[in-house]
Design a protein around this motif. Structure first.
Motif, PDB file in Angstrom:
ATOM      1  N   PHE A   1       0.864  -1.182   0.050  1.00 12.54           N
ATOM      2  CA  PHE A   1       0.091  -0.087   0.050  1.00 12.54           C
ATOM      3  C   PHE A   1       0.869   1.055   0.092  1.00 12.54           C
ATOM      4  O   PHE A   1       0.553   2.152  -0.791  1.00 12.54           O
ATOM      5  CB  PHE A   1      -0.949   0.140   1.192  1.00 12.54           C
ATOM      6  N   HIS A   2       1.918   1.201   0.957  1.00 12.62           N
ATOM      7  CA  HIS A   2       2.729   2.702   0.977  1.00 12.62           C
ATOM      8  C   HIS A   2       3.492   2.657  -0.266  1.00 12.62           C
ATOM      9  O   HIS A   2       3.914   3.889  -0.666  1.00 12.62           O
ATOM     10  CB  HIS A   2       3.523   2.742   2.200  1.00 12.62           C
ATOM     11  N   ALA A   3       3.973   1.546  -0.715  1.00 11.27           N
ATOM     12  CA  ALA A   3       4.819   1.636  -2.104  1.00 11.27           C
ATOM     13  C   ALA A   3       3.958   2.445  -3.119  1.00 11.27           C
ATOM     14  O   ALA A   3       4.386   3.317  -3.731  1.00 11.27           O
ATOM     15  CB  ALA A   3       5.179   0.364  -2.412  1.00 11.27           C
ATOM     16  N   VAL A   4       2.745   1.925  -3.136  1.00 10.08           N
ATOM     17  CA  VAL A   4       1.855   2.433  -4.216  1.00 10.08           C
ATOM     18  C   VAL A   4       1.314   4.064  -3.902  1.00 10.08           C
ATOM     19  O   VAL A   4       1.487   4.934  -4.828  1.00 10.08           O
ATOM     20  CB  VAL A   4       0.442   1.659  -4.338  1.00 10.08           C
ATOM     21  N   LEU A   5       1.059   4.306  -2.592  1.00  6.02           N
ATOM     22  CA  LEU A   5       0.989   5.481  -2.365  1.00  6.02           C
ATOM     23  C   LEU A   5       2.131   6.389  -2.786  1.00  6.02           C
ATOM     24  O   LEU A   5       1.792   7.576  -3.201  1.00  6.02           O
ATOM     25  CB  LEU A   5       0.467   5.721  -0.732  1.00  6.02           C
ATOM     26  N   ASP A   6       3.136   6.086  -2.455  1.00  3.92           N
ATOM     27  CA  ASP A   6       4.603   6.811  -2.701  1.00  3.92           C
ATOM     28  C   ASP A   6       4.443   6.836  -4.490  1.00  3.92           C
ATOM     29  O   ASP A   6       4.709   8.124  -4.812  1.00  3.92           O
ATOM     30  CB  ASP A   6       5.639   6.227  -2.287  1.00  3.92           C
TER      31      ASP A   6
END
Ligand code: SAM
Length: 329
Positions: free
Chosen positions: A140-145
């Motif tokens: 999730f956080h990779a995609v948000l970044d």
């Protein structure tokens, strides 16, 4: 000659899958134990074929997969595609569809290479739910970044595609509304189609346009925006003008009559419809030494066999010969 099918539809939109490998195992798309099935062409081969399609009137090229950002050389490929000119002499509308996992690093180089727009797939806005869907931890956080990097790079408007499954992520609808407003992205809900490896599709699992609208309106009133007939998404804005939502409803409101698409699979097969039960081996013809003219003739012949419409939910529905991850969404 510009490309048309036998129903008179102009074909202006080419999707090229550059791999059928994927680093996610989304539950509604893949079994989780099936890997890639098909070969990949050299980038120079995709480029040659793309050039022929563009000469036939293609105005929009979308790179997809599998996960296209897994393929080394994708940035140079974008650079090469960006040099092509449409039949009318204009620049190509060049886009990528990605799960966004590797986007944070690549957004700026892709923009510099000539990419115009990006669509990121994202099926939950809660990290834990995102993990359950993709079956990959910490995604999730990779995609948000990645999404934020795409915005900073100017790949605007960033669109998010979300496939809803009843009982699995449909409780995320209003959260996506909030997300669209806070992150300044266009969230597009896509009705689930019978294109998965596991054959879990049923009409009941599809969350349809009207229901999405109703549930989003509980969060905030929506105003419908005008859309061109050829546009697949119906578009809505919240009443205060902040945040755009789209709904792509191929199941409940099919748009086949306006279809302008053709797909090239990673192994160079032409698919005239997502639901085709056969494809056309353009790469095979190329590798047997065909000239550009012979390839162009082959493309025209294949497009003459484009299906009139899909038959989702009908008694005569025949499963397509490939699933989404092996076609290119
Ligand atoms: N890996 C890239 C990505 O995640 O965007 C590109 C390929 S992926 C197959 C393209 C899109 O197809 C994703 O937005 C995915 O959610 C969607 N998709 C996959 N299976 C689907 C299905 N059965 N019905 C509707 N959309 C589907």
């Amino acid at each position: 000659m510009l490309l048309r099918d036998k129903f008179g539809r102009r074909i202006t939109d080419l999707r090229i899958a550059i791999t059928d490998r994927c680093n996610y195992k989304c539950v509604y798309c893949r079994t989780g134990n099936q890997g890639p099935l098909y070969a990949e062409l050299e980038f120079s081969e995709y480029l040659r074929l793309a050039r022929l399609f563009v000469a036939l009137g293609i105005e929009k090229v979308r790179i997809t997969g599998g996960e296209p950002l897994l393929r080394h050389g994708v940035v140079s490929f974008v650079e090469d595609l960006a040099r092509l000119r449409t039949a009318g002499g204009g620049v190509l509308d060049l886009a990528i569809t990605t799960n966004g996992h590797l986007l944070a690093e690549l957004a700026q180089p892709l923009k510099k290479a000539g990419l115009r727009r990006i669509t990121v797939s994202m099926d939950a806005v809660e990290p834990e739910r995102f993990h359950r869907i993709t079956r990959v931890p910490h995604g999730f956080h990779a995609v948000l970044d990645g999404i934020r990097a795409a915005k900073r790079a100017g790949l605007e408007p960033v669109k998010l595609n979300c496939v809803l499954l009843r009982g699995f992520n449909d409780d995320q609808i209003t959260e996506f509304g909030r997300f669209a407003r806070e992150e300044g992205v266009i969230v597009r809900f896509i009705e689930f189609m019978p294109l998965e490896e596991d054959r879990v599709w049923s009409p009941e699992i599809v969350v349809r346009l009207e229901e999405i609208l109703e549930r989003m309106r509980d969060f905030r009133p929506l105003v419908e925006l005008p859309h061109a007939p050829s546009e697949t998404a119906r578009r809505y804005q919240f009443d205060d003008g902040v945040g755009e939502i789209g709904i792509v409803a191929p199941v409940s409101h099919p748009f086949c009559g306006h279809c302008s698409r053709v797909r090239l699979t990673s192994d160079g097969k032409i698919r005239t419809c997502l639901f085709s039960v056969f494809d056309h081996d353009l790469a095979g013809v190329m590798r047997r030494g065909a000239t550009d003219q012979q390839l162009t003739d082959y493309i025209e012949l294949a497009m003459g066999r484009k299906e009139e419409r899909h038959h989702i939910g009908e008694a005569d529905f025949a499963p397509p010969s490939r699933t989404m991850v092996h076609i290119g969404g």
